[in-house]
Design a protein around this motif. Structure first.
Motif, PDB file in Angstrom:
ATOM      1  N   MET A   1       5.340   0.458  18.446  1.00 42.06           N
ATOM      2  CA  MET A   1       3.555   1.257  18.709  1.00 42.06           C
ATOM      3  C   MET A   1       4.101   1.479  16.965  1.00 42.06           C
ATOM      4  O   MET A   1       3.373   1.397  16.302  1.00 42.06           O
ATOM      5  N   THR A   2       4.849   2.223  17.335  1.00 41.81           N
ATOM      6  CA  THR A   2       5.237   3.433  16.001  1.00 41.81           C
ATOM      7  C   THR A   2       4.931   2.190  14.304  1.00 41.81           C
ATOM      8  O   THR A   2       4.205   2.342  13.623  1.00 41.81           O
ATOM      9  N   ALA A   3       5.905   1.668  14.360  1.00 43.87           N
ATOM     10  CA  ALA A   3       6.247   0.786  13.701  1.00 43.87           C
ATOM     11  C   ALA A   3       5.390  -0.376  13.237  1.00 43.87           C
ATOM     12  O   ALA A   3       4.810   0.154  12.461  1.00 43.87           O
ATOM     13  N   PHE A   4       3.691  -0.242  14.152  1.00 45.78           N
ATOM     14  CA  PHE A   4       3.023  -0.964  14.176  1.00 45.78           C
ATOM     15  C   PHE A   4       1.920  -0.525  13.819  1.00 45.78           C
ATOM     16  O   PHE A   4       0.963  -1.110  12.749  1.00 45.78           O
ATOM     17  N   ALA A   5       2.152   0.859  13.911  1.00 46.18           N
ATOM     18  CA  ALA A   5       0.616   1.592  13.139  1.00 46.18           C
ATOM     19  C   ALA A   5       0.517   2.606  11.594  1.00 46.18           C
ATOM     20  O   ALA A   5       0.186   1.862  11.167  1.00 46.18           O
ATOM     21  N   TYR A   6       2.486   2.257  12.056  1.00 47.22           N
ATOM     22  CA  TYR A   6       2.942   2.656  10.169  1.00 47.22           C
ATOM     23  C   TYR A   6       2.350   1.416   8.821  1.00 47.22           C
ATOM     24  O   TYR A   6       2.059   1.496   8.225  1.00 47.22           O
ATOM     25  N   ILE A   7       2.674   0.134   9.777  1.00 42.03           N
ATOM     26  CA  ILE A   7       2.783  -1.052   8.883  1.00 42.03           C
ATOM     27  C   ILE A   7       1.553  -0.963   8.580  1.00 42.03           C
ATOM     28  O   ILE A   7       1.265  -1.995   7.270  1.00 42.03           O
ATOM     29  N   GLY A   8       0.203  -1.752   9.619  1.00 43.92           N
ATOM     30  CA  GLY A   8      -1.567  -1.468   9.238  1.00 43.92           C
ATOM     31  C   GLY A   8      -1.748  -1.006   9.061  1.00 43.92           C
ATOM     32  O   GLY A   8      -2.740  -0.703   7.700  1.00 43.92           O
ATOM     33  N   ALA A   9      -1.570   0.674   8.844  1.00 44.36           N
ATOM     34  CA  ALA A   9      -1.755   1.771   7.888  1.00 44.36           C
ATOM     35  C   ALA A   9      -1.567   1.404   6.558  1.00 44.36           C
ATOM     36  O   ALA A   9      -2.212   1.451   5.663  1.00 44.36           O
ATOM     37  N   ALA A  10       0.008   1.111   6.145  1.00 46.94           N
ATOM     38  CA  ALA A  10      -0.135   0.785   4.869  1.00 46.94           C
ATOM     39  C   ALA A  10      -0.711  -0.376   4.503  1.00 46.94           C
ATOM     40  O   ALA A  10      -0.876  -0.036   3.324  1.00 46.94           O
ATOM     41  N   LEU A  11      -0.764  -1.703   4.715  1.00 46.37           N
ATOM     42  CA  LEU A  11      -1.754  -2.432   4.664  1.00 46.37           C
ATOM     43  C   LEU A  11      -3.350  -2.173   4.704  1.00 46.37           C
ATOM     44  O   LEU A  11      -3.726  -2.236   2.810  1.00 46.37           O
ATOM     45  N   ALA A  12      -3.254  -1.400   4.853  1.00 49.59           N
ATOM     46  CA  ALA A  12      -5.220  -0.648   5.343  1.00 49.59           C
ATOM     47  C   ALA A  12      -5.552  -0.063   4.181  1.00 49.59           C
ATOM     48  O   ALA A  12      -6.021   0.274   3.219  1.00 49.59           O
ATOM     49  N   GLU A  13      -4.115   1.079   3.477  1.00 47.31           N
ATOM     50  CA  GLU A  13      -4.206   1.497   2.812  1.00 47.31           C
ATOM     51  C   GLU A  13      -4.498   0.810   1.459  1.00 47.31           C
ATOM     52  O   GLU A  13      -4.632   1.042   0.088  1.00 47.31           O
ATOM     53  N   LEU A  47      -3.227   5.944  11.658  1.00 52.40           N
ATOM     54  CA  LEU A  47      -1.381   6.486  11.600  1.00 52.40           C
ATOM     55  C   LEU A  47      -2.334   7.901  12.773  1.00 52.40           C
ATOM     56  O   LEU A  47      -1.054   8.698  12.865  1.00 52.40           O
ATOM     57  N   THR A  48      -3.033   7.849  13.497  1.00 52.92           N
ATOM     58  CA  THR A  48      -3.860   8.901  14.348  1.00 52.92           C
ATOM     59  C   THR A  48      -2.687   8.030  15.875  1.00 52.92           C
ATOM     60  O   THR A  48      -2.587   8.656  16.786  1.00 52.92           O
ATOM     61  N   LEU A  49      -3.062   7.143  15.568  1.00 52.59           N
ATOM     62  CA  LEU A  49      -2.150   6.160  17.108  1.00 52.59           C
ATOM     63  C   LEU A  49      -0.423   6.853  16.838  1.00 52.59           C
ATOM     64  O   LEU A  49      -0.281   6.129  17.982  1.00 52.59           O
ATOM     65  N   VAL A  50       0.113   7.284  15.743  1.00 52.16           N
ATOM     66  CA  VAL A  50       1.471   7.508  15.590  1.00 52.16           C
ATOM     67  C   VAL A  50       1.559   8.516  16.980  1.00 52.16           C
ATOM     68  O   VAL A  50       1.082  10.118  17.009  1.00 52.16           O
ATOM     69  N   ASP A  51       2.893   8.507  17.529  1.00 51.58           N
ATOM     70  CA  ASP A  51       3.138   9.212  18.363  1.00 51.58           C
ATOM     71  C   ASP A  51       4.056  10.776  17.935  1.00 51.58           C
ATOM     72  O   ASP A  51       5.098  10.356  18.306  1.00 51.58           O
ATOM     73  N   ALA A  52       3.535  11.539  17.428  1.00 51.37           N
ATOM     74  CA  ALA A  52       4.468  13.074  17.179  1.00 51.37           C
ATOM     75  C   ALA A  52       3.284  13.933  17.231  1.00 51.37           C
ATOM     76  O   ALA A  52       2.032  13.946  17.491  1.00 51.37           O
ATOM     77  N   GLU A  53       3.894  14.868  17.080  1.00 51.74           N
ATOM     78  CA  GLU A  53       3.656  15.820  17.536  1.00 51.74           C
ATOM     79  C   GLU A  53       2.668  17.062  16.434  1.00 51.74           C
ATOM     80  O   GLU A  53       1.638  17.584  16.743  1.00 51.74           O
ATOM     81  N   HIS A  54       3.184  16.165  15.343  1.00 48.78           N
ATOM     82  CA  HIS A  54       2.945  17.465  13.565  1.00 48.78           C
ATOM     83  C   HIS A  54       2.178  15.789  13.136  1.00 48.78           C
ATOM     84  O   HIS A  54       2.999  15.183  12.747  1.00 48.78           O
ATOM     85  N   ALA A  55       0.825  16.103  12.339  1.00 46.05           N
ATOM     86  CA  ALA A  55       0.426  15.081  11.406  1.00 46.05           C
ATOM     87  C   ALA A  55       1.233  15.276  10.801  1.00 46.05           C
ATOM     88  O   ALA A  55       1.761  14.361   9.858  1.00 46.05           O
ATOM     89  N   GLY A  56       1.512  16.511  10.401  1.00 42.64           N
ATOM     90  CA  GLY A  56       2.755  16.618   8.920  1.00 42.64           C
ATOM     91  C   GLY A  56       3.711  15.491   8.146  1.00 42.64           C
ATOM     92  O   GLY A  56       4.024  14.902   8.057  1.00 42.64           O
ATOM     93  N   ARG A  57       4.490  15.654   9.861  1.00 39.16           N
ATOM     94  CA  ARG A  57       5.575  15.030  10.075  1.00 39.16           C
ATOM     95  C   ARG A  57       5.007  13.215   9.727  1.00 39.16           C
ATOM     96  O   ARG A  57       6.190  12.512   9.359  1.00 39.16           O
ATOM     97  N   THR A  58       3.915  13.331  10.799  1.00 45.00           N
ATOM     98  CA  THR A  58       3.656  11.220  10.996  1.00 45.00           C
ATOM     99  C   THR A  58       3.253  11.335   9.559  1.00 45.00           C
ATOM    100  O   THR A  58       3.643   9.729   8.882  1.00 45.00           O
ATOM    101  N   TYR A  59       2.750  12.166   8.713  1.00 45.24           N
ATOM    102  CA  TYR A  59       2.420  11.391   7.713  1.00 45.24           C
ATOM    103  C   TYR A  59       3.871  11.724   5.954  1.00 45.24           C
ATOM    104  O   TYR A  59       3.559  10.751   5.882  1.00 45.24           O
ATOM    105  N   ALA A  60       4.270  12.035   6.465  1.00 41.30           N
ATOM    106  CA  ALA A  60       5.783  12.638   5.343  1.00 41.30           C
ATOM    107  C   ALA A  60       6.718  11.329   5.730  1.00 41.30           C
ATOM    108  O   ALA A  60       7.142  10.204   5.058  1.00 41.30           O
ATOM    109  N   ALA A  61       6.867  10.846   7.203  1.00 42.08           N
ATOM    110  CA  ALA A  61       7.841   9.663   7.581  1.00 42.08           C
ATOM    111  C   ALA A  61       7.322   8.283   7.177  1.00 42.08           C
ATOM    112  O   ALA A  61       7.193   7.726   6.467  1.00 42.08           O
ATOM    113  N   TYR A  62       5.603   8.442   6.833  1.00 40.73           N
ATOM    114  CA  TYR A  62       4.578   7.122   6.688  1.00 40.73           C
ATOM    115  C   TYR A  62       4.760   6.827   5.170  1.00 40.73           C
ATOM    116  O   TYR A  62       4.943   5.782   4.971  1.00 40.73           O
TER     117      TYR A  62
END
Length: 107
Positions: A1-13, A47-62
């Protein structure tokens, strides 16, 4: 799910930002920003669909996924083929994103 959320988020952004680029730099209609804003809202939600504890880490990895997606956009939409330096830089960023997202964490 994480990969799909990141790829979809990137295309949308990228699509949302390109809509503003088209309006301001390519002299397209101001109405281009309507789907652009919807696309940017979709980006934020995905990006809210990514299963990570902290938003900042989610954004950094994105960030690494975004860079690779931007180079794909460059090639597919703008017709400019990425060069070896683009590819090397993207690989390094994607590697860093993987370390941030999947690296072991202490308790």
């Amino acid at each position: 799910m994480t990969a799909f959320a990141y790829i979809g988020a990137a295309l949308a952004e990228i699509a949302g930002c390109f809509a503003f680029w088209a309006w301001l730099r390519l002299d397209k209609s101001v109405w281009w920003i309507v789907p652009g804003m919807a696309s940017l809202a979709l980006f934020a939600w995905l990006l809210t669909l990514v299963d990570a504890e902290h938003a900042g880490r989610t954004y950094a990895a994105y960030g690494g996924v975004y860079i690779v997606s931007a180079l794909i956009w460059l090639w597919a939409v703008e017709g400019a083929k990425p060069d070896r330096w683009d590819l090397i830089g993207a690989a390094m960023c994607l590697g860093g994103a993987a370390i941030i997202l999947f690296g072991p964490r202490g308790s």
